[in-house]
Design an enzyme around this catalytic site. Structure first.
Site, PDB file in Angstrom:
ATOM      1  N   VAL A 138      -0.463   6.694   4.658  1.00  0.00           N
ATOM      2  CA  VAL A 138       0.598   6.244   5.557  1.00  0.00           C
ATOM      3  C   VAL A 138       1.816   5.747   4.767  1.00  0.00           C
ATOM      4  CG1 VAL A 138       1.187   4.741   7.486  1.00  0.00           C
ATOM      5  CG2 VAL A 138      -1.127   5.630   7.299  1.00  0.00           C
ATOM      6  N   GLY A 139       1.574   4.970   3.703  1.00  0.00           N
ATOM      7  CA  GLY A 139       2.682   4.442   2.908  1.00  0.00           C
ATOM      8  C   GLY A 139       3.557   5.555   2.355  1.00  0.00           C
ATOM      9  N   LYS A 140       2.905   6.574   1.808  1.00  0.00           N
ATOM     10  CA  LYS A 140       3.675   7.705   1.269  1.00  0.00           C
ATOM     11  C   LYS A 140       4.401   8.419   2.406  1.00  0.00           C
ATOM     12  CE  LYS A 140       4.812  10.604  -2.092  1.00  0.00           C
ATOM     13  NZ  LYS A 140       5.359  11.764  -1.391  1.00  0.00           N
TER      14      LYS A 140
ATOM     15  N   LYS B 236      -9.667   0.368  18.357  1.00  0.00           N
ATOM     16  CA  LYS B 236      -8.447   0.774  19.079  1.00  0.00           C
ATOM     17  C   LYS B 236      -8.520   0.381  20.554  1.00  0.00           C
ATOM     18  CE  LYS B 236      -7.666   4.496  15.789  1.00  0.00           C
ATOM     19  NZ  LYS B 236      -8.011   5.919  15.502  1.00  0.00           N
TER      20      LYS B 236
ATOM     21  N   ILE C 191       1.181   8.687  18.412  1.00  0.00           N
ATOM     22  CA  ILE C 191       1.399   8.684  19.862  1.00  0.00           C
ATOM     23  C   ILE C 191       1.945   7.333  20.307  1.00  0.00           C
ATOM     24  CG2 ILE C 191       0.317   8.989  22.124  1.00  0.00           C
ATOM     25  CD1 ILE C 191      -1.986  10.430  20.706  1.00  0.00           C
TER      26      ILE C 191
ATOM     27  N   GLU D 199     -14.367  11.114   6.114  1.00  0.00           N
ATOM     28  CA  GLU D 199     -14.522  10.509   4.792  1.00  0.00           C
ATOM     29  C   GLU D 199     -15.916  10.811   4.238  1.00  0.00           C
ATOM     30  OE1 GLU D 199     -12.597   6.993   4.158  1.00  0.00           O
ATOM     31  OE2 GLU D 199     -11.088   7.669   5.592  1.00  0.00           O
TER      32      GLU D 199
ATOM     33  N   GLY E  26       0.826  -1.204   0.000  1.00  0.00           N
ATOM     34  CA  GLY E  26       0.000   0.000   0.000  1.00  0.00           C
ATOM     35  C   GLY E  26       0.856   1.247   0.000  1.00  0.00           C
TER      36      GLY E  26
HETATM   37  N1  LIG Z   1      -4.331   7.625   7.610  1.00  0.00           N
HETATM   38  C1  LIG Z   1      -3.989   7.641   8.883  1.00  0.00           C
HETATM   39  O1  LIG Z   1      -3.779   8.700   9.438  1.00  0.00           O
HETATM   40  C2  LIG Z   1      -3.855   6.363   9.646  1.00  0.00           C
HETATM   41  C3  LIG Z   1      -3.495   6.403  11.009  1.00  0.00           C
HETATM   42  C4  LIG Z   1      -3.313   5.208  11.719  1.00  0.00           C
HETATM   43  C5  LIG Z   1      -3.512   3.999  11.055  1.00  0.00           C
HETATM   44  N2  LIG Z   1      -3.886   3.981   9.744  1.00  0.00           N
HETATM   45  C6  LIG Z   1      -4.072   2.678   9.106  1.00  0.00           C
HETATM   46  O2  LIG Z   1      -3.077   2.530   8.107  1.00  0.00           O
HETATM   47  C7  LIG Z   1      -3.582   1.777   7.028  1.00  0.00           C
HETATM   48  C8  LIG Z   1      -3.436   2.584   5.745  1.00  0.00           C
HETATM   49  O3  LIG Z   1      -4.163   3.772   5.881  1.00  0.00           O
HETATM   50  P1  LIG Z   1      -4.079   4.927   4.775  1.00  0.00           P
HETATM   51  O4  LIG Z   1      -4.747   6.113   5.369  1.00  0.00           O
HETATM   52  O5  LIG Z   1      -2.702   5.079   4.282  1.00  0.00           O
HETATM   53  O6  LIG Z   1      -5.040   4.337   3.620  1.00  0.00           O
HETATM   54  P2  LIG Z   1      -5.090   4.805   2.105  1.00  0.00           P
HETATM   55  O7  LIG Z   1      -4.643   6.213   1.992  1.00  0.00           O
HETATM   56  O8  LIG Z   1      -6.426   4.436   1.636  1.00  0.00           O
HETATM   57  O9  LIG Z   1      -3.998   3.904   1.399  1.00  0.00           O
HETATM   58  C9  LIG Z   1      -4.147   2.516   1.250  1.00  0.00           C
HETATM   59  C10 LIG Z   1      -3.174   2.069   0.194  1.00  0.00           C
HETATM   60  O10 LIG Z   1      -3.228   0.652   0.068  1.00  0.00           O
HETATM   61  C11 LIG Z   1      -3.541   0.319  -1.270  1.00  0.00           C
HETATM   62  N3  LIG Z   1      -4.337  -0.901  -1.275  1.00  0.00           N
HETATM   63  C12 LIG Z   1      -5.506  -1.149  -0.644  1.00  0.00           C
HETATM   64  N4  LIG Z   1      -5.914  -2.399  -0.870  1.00  0.00           N
HETATM   65  C13 LIG Z   1      -5.004  -2.950  -1.680  1.00  0.00           C
HETATM   66  C14 LIG Z   1      -4.865  -4.236  -2.309  1.00  0.00           C
HETATM   67  N5  LIG Z   1      -5.795  -5.195  -2.121  1.00  0.00           N
HETATM   68  N6  LIG Z   1      -3.797  -4.468  -3.067  1.00  0.00           N
HETATM   69  C15 LIG Z   1      -2.867  -3.511  -3.262  1.00  0.00           C
HETATM   70  N7  LIG Z   1      -2.928  -2.303  -2.714  1.00  0.00           N
HETATM   71  C16 LIG Z   1      -4.000  -2.025  -1.946  1.00  0.00           C
HETATM   72  C17 LIG Z   1      -4.310   1.523  -1.803  1.00  0.00           C
HETATM   73  O11 LIG Z   1      -4.298   1.526  -3.216  1.00  0.00           O
HETATM   74  P3  LIG Z   1      -5.409   2.328  -4.046  1.00  0.00           P
HETATM   75  O12 LIG Z   1      -4.819   3.670  -4.261  1.00  0.00           O
HETATM   76  O13 LIG Z   1      -5.539   1.528  -5.263  1.00  0.00           O
HETATM   77  O14 LIG Z   1      -6.680   2.367  -3.211  1.00  0.00           O
HETATM   78  C18 LIG Z   1      -3.474   2.630  -1.179  1.00  0.00           C
HETATM   79  O15 LIG Z   1      -2.261   2.792  -1.842  1.00  0.00           O
HETATM   80  C19 LIG Z   1      -5.020   1.453   7.395  1.00  0.00           C
HETATM   81  O16 LIG Z   1      -5.071   0.203   8.011  1.00  0.00           O
HETATM   82  C20 LIG Z   1      -5.385   2.518   8.378  1.00  0.00           C
HETATM   83  O17 LIG Z   1      -6.379   2.105   9.283  1.00  0.00           O
HETATM   84  C21 LIG Z   1      -4.045   5.129   9.033  1.00  0.00           C
END
Ligand SMILES: NC(=O)c1ccc[n+]([C@@H]2O[C@H](COP(=O)([O-])OP(=O)(O)OC[C@H]3O[C@@H](n4cnc5c(N)ncnc54)[C@H](OP(=O)(O)O)[C@@H]3O)[C@@H](O)[C@H]2O)c1
Ligand SMILES: NC(=O)c1ccc[n+]([C@@H]2O[C@H](COP(=O)([O-])OP(=O)(O)OC[C@H]3O[C@@H](n4cnc5c(N)ncnc54)[C@H](OP(=O)(O)O)[C@@H]3O)[C@@H](O)[C@H]2O)c1
Lengths: 428, 428
Positions: free
Chosen positions: A14-16, A206, A137, A191, A10
């Site tokens: 978060v990944g970026k 959580k 945190i 969202e 992903g």
């Molecule tokens: N955002 C936050 O602040 C935050 C904080 C704490 C924890 N988290 C957790 O961190 C995780 C990621 O959150 P995020 O906010 O980064 O989500 P996001 O912005 O929606 O990014 C998810 C990434 O995973 C990819 N992906 C999803 N399903 C996939 C699959 N089956 N195969 C390949 N790639 C796939 C998505 O690709 P596409 O672009 O194609 O959708 C996207 O690149 C989640 O579990 C979330 O609960 C997030």
């Protein structure tokens, strides 16, 4: 200097963030570890979308998880995709191949954290998930490695930034729930489909994770009783203020001799309490141990770089463990939890009801409460000139079952038009 | 179940807390570690005094450290005596004998933490000191194991309970510094000789420890510029309140491209900031990392059981490390610090001066400030009827050197009776 290759599953928020953080702080991180970290592969599903992003040239994008799990050079896999089932399958495959995993995925950990930790231990790999609770945190690792000398009595968190932003905004500006939600959506805090946040599911996941670690008990999201903020009106916020409280969406885990309770619901919390001052999209986790007393952790519970901060610290811990040839997976101890019946959970309640502006109304209502041995702490009836009036009652600590039964009976009274809200007062 | 024998050096507030905590939470702790912990020996110096204490029967009291260091069964030594030199000597002897050490001793760690960590590494033993900063609050381990993916920009702490109790009391009740100190002494929050706390030395030691870890720099107490709260008057507290601030004793470590500064001094902090709400004897540490943003840790910074909570968690970590045959001493990285000259450190200041109630006073004072290019943000002159008046000035952010020079010149003005106080405003 040693070298470690990692992969990301992903590349969203978060990944970026992980890619950016390693670009910003790479030298400092590598110096601490005496190890060079390379992001070798990133799993995505929409190749054109990510080819447009300006990712570092040496990162190999793939849409096939096999490219990652079969790459023996990759020692650590960072799961930042979200959703439970596909992520779980990927992680298990990584474990089997001897790869350690770092995950930010609360949906996954809340349901499968315990079996995954056991499997990691069996496969002699590491599994860390600091970012799954309250983003940046530090709370997951402190819970099991710094507060573990305590019998935990209570964990109370404001662990969802979206709902805290909405409630804070309603409190500060007097706007309605609907307007505050819309603004949160416009600003990217909520969202398009906000259910997961406003209904309390996210906070519920959580608190299940933290309670599992803090109470050494096998708990999952299923054990959490969840109620959201959709029903909070501006009137409730104002009554709360007049009585010296603010309304927050709290995730509450409590443990005593009678058992464990896990709840997410909006609550009155007295002004001046550290949790009452947690504003905007900030998160905080308040913990009470039988020796340490009250401890609070506060910060940004979400966002690209804050969350990446936790993810990369986990990666650093895995590398430190690898460098000394051990896995950091301790033997966690979990008991079968004894959950308290929700009906038995006691709290003072704030009750707001809309009634006919007629004589005898108050006495009918208080008769119902008296019959259930619920005593009234304070009562406000606004001096209304119209034919309907609003009554606000604060009752002493009472069991949820009794309160709900009383409210049903009160609602059946001819003079009562509706129970507008019933919100617990959390006394910490 | 494995067995580990430990020894305590000292059996005062913290040492007794460790004994009590193990009695309270022993089973839970031993289950997590799969290891039985026995306190075998305790070093004290006054045998009759401790024989009167009701310590568990199986603990062997000794006044001779050799009994402990030469006992091969003892694997972990808990140093809770205080003072630097004797403790250092004991700890080094333990290391040489292959014993790991847990210490709560800030005086020691602030001056010798780095060399002791190096020696522990060489001797292949563990050295942990969570309790040396902010008692029960987990901050030392989170700093190096959860926030270490960040470049740390700022660490700001309320890390001395005594001074926070005194200042909070002055703020809440309007009492004078002298009365508040006396009350703190009566209630056991302040020692008979309160210098170490009220002069800021204790907070200075703690910030030296945290900055060493957070900035990866070889810092000691010597590098901290320290100022206490002895000069804070009720007038200052009231002016602060009128301007929207509270006064706290802050320990401040900052790092940017130009270098590092370490300071302890009373400061104005705006109401509503999480640090402003830390009341009574509570402690809090506010950390800003370049990715995680702002994080705060809050709780009880002292006391028998809270401090023991941190000490015993350290012991648990050492045992976990022993059980998998490694030491937890990571390779810490330390650079030679570049300290900023104190004169160059900028902040807005609150200035209070007592002057003649005569025409021309204000213009003489503002002329001096203008000459040093210090601009006035706000100015209050109370409408006085006596022959002396009080002027309160808030100046924009200015370098300490310039401010001090200006104050000297202002004090030399014939119309100025004295500079009553100059307190920095900390903007976070
Ligand atoms: N955002 C936050 O602040 C935050 C904080 C704490 C924890 N988290 C957790 O961190 C995780 C990621 O959150 P995020 O906010 O980064 O989500 P996001 O912005 O929606 O990014 C998810 C990434 O995973 C990819 N992906 C999803 N399903 C996939 C699959 N089956 N195969 C390949 N790639 C796939 C998505 O690709 P596409 O672009 O194609 O959708 C996207 O690149 C989640 O579990 C979330 O609960 C997030
Ligand atoms: N108290 C807290 O809340 C707290 C919080 C964080 C950190 N700490 C740190 O923890 C350490 C202990 O603090 P404390 O409050 O427990 O101090 P304390 O109450 O004064 O206890 C010190 C103990 O060590 C003994 N001792 C001192 N020097 C000795 C020597 N040379 N040989 C043998 N025994 C000796 C004392 O014996 P006597 O009875 O003969 O004096 C006493 O039993 C200090 O480094 C302190 O800074 C304390």
């Amino acid at each position: 200097m040693k070298k470690v290759s990692i992969a990301l599953l992903g590349c969203g928020t978060v990944g970026k963030g992980v890619i950016d953080l390693l670009a910003m702080n790479g030298p400092l991180i590598e110096e601490q570890l005496d190890t060079e970290i390379t992001i070798k592969r990133v799993l995505i599903r929409d190749m054109p979308k990510y080819e447009q992003m300006e990712l570092p040239d040496d990162i190999l994008l793939t849409t096939d998880f096999a490219d990652i799990v079969n790459d023996d050079e990759i020692e650590i896999v960072v799961e930042v995709m979200g959703s439970a089932d596909f992520a779980k399958d990927c992680i298990e495959q990584c474990f089997k191949k001897g790869k350690s995993v770092v995950s930010a995925n609360k949906d996954l950990i809340a349901d499968y954290g315990m079996p995954l930790l056991k499997m990691a231990k069996e496969c002699n790999v590491d599994f860390q998930f600091e970012a799954s609770v309250a983003g940046g945190i530090p709370i997951v690792r402190p819970m099991y490695s710094s507060l573990n000398s305590n019998t935990m009595e209570e964990i109370i968190g404001i662990m969802n930034g979206t709902t805290n932003y909405i409630l804070s905004n309603m409190t500060d500006t007097g706007m309605s729930y609907e307007t505050a939600l819309k603004e949160a959506q416009e600003k990217g805090y909520a969202e398009a489909d906000p259910t997961n946040d406003v209904s309390g599911y996210d906070a519920g996941r959580k608190i299940a994770i933290l309670a599992t670690l803090g109470f050494h008990s096998a708990l999952t999201f299923n054990d959490v009783s969840v109620e959201g903020i959709e029903n909070i009106a501006q009137e409730d916020i104002q009554h709360a203020r007049e009585m010296g409280y603010v309304i927050k969406l709290l995730a509450i885990a409590r443990q005593d001799g009678d058992g464990i309770s896990l709840n997410v619901h909006p609550a009155f919390i007295r002004k001046g309490h550290p949790l009452a001052n947690v504003g905007g999209a900030y998160n905080a986790v308040y913990v009470r141990g039988n020796c340490v007393g009250d401890v609070m952790f506060y910060g940004q519970g979400a966002g690209s770089l804050p969350t990446a901060s936790a993810v990369v610290s986990d990666v650093m811990n895995v590398i430190l463990h690898c460098n000394i040839n051990i896995t950091g997976s301790r033997d966690f101890v979990w008991h079968d939890p004894k959950l308290k019946p929700q009906d038995s959970i006691c709290a003072p309640y704030y009750l707001r009801m809309v009634v006919d502006n007629a004589p005898g109304v108050l006495s009918s209502i208080s008769a119902v409460l008296a019959q259930h041995k619920i005593s009234i702490r304070s009562l406000i009836q606004k001096d209304e000139t119209t034919e309907i009036a609003e009554i606000v009652i604060l009752i002493d600590s009472s069991a949820a079952g009794l309160v709900n039964q009383s409210l049903k009976e009160i609602e059946d009274l001819a003079c009562v038009r509706k129970i507008a809200n019933a919100i617990r007062v959390i006394e910490v």
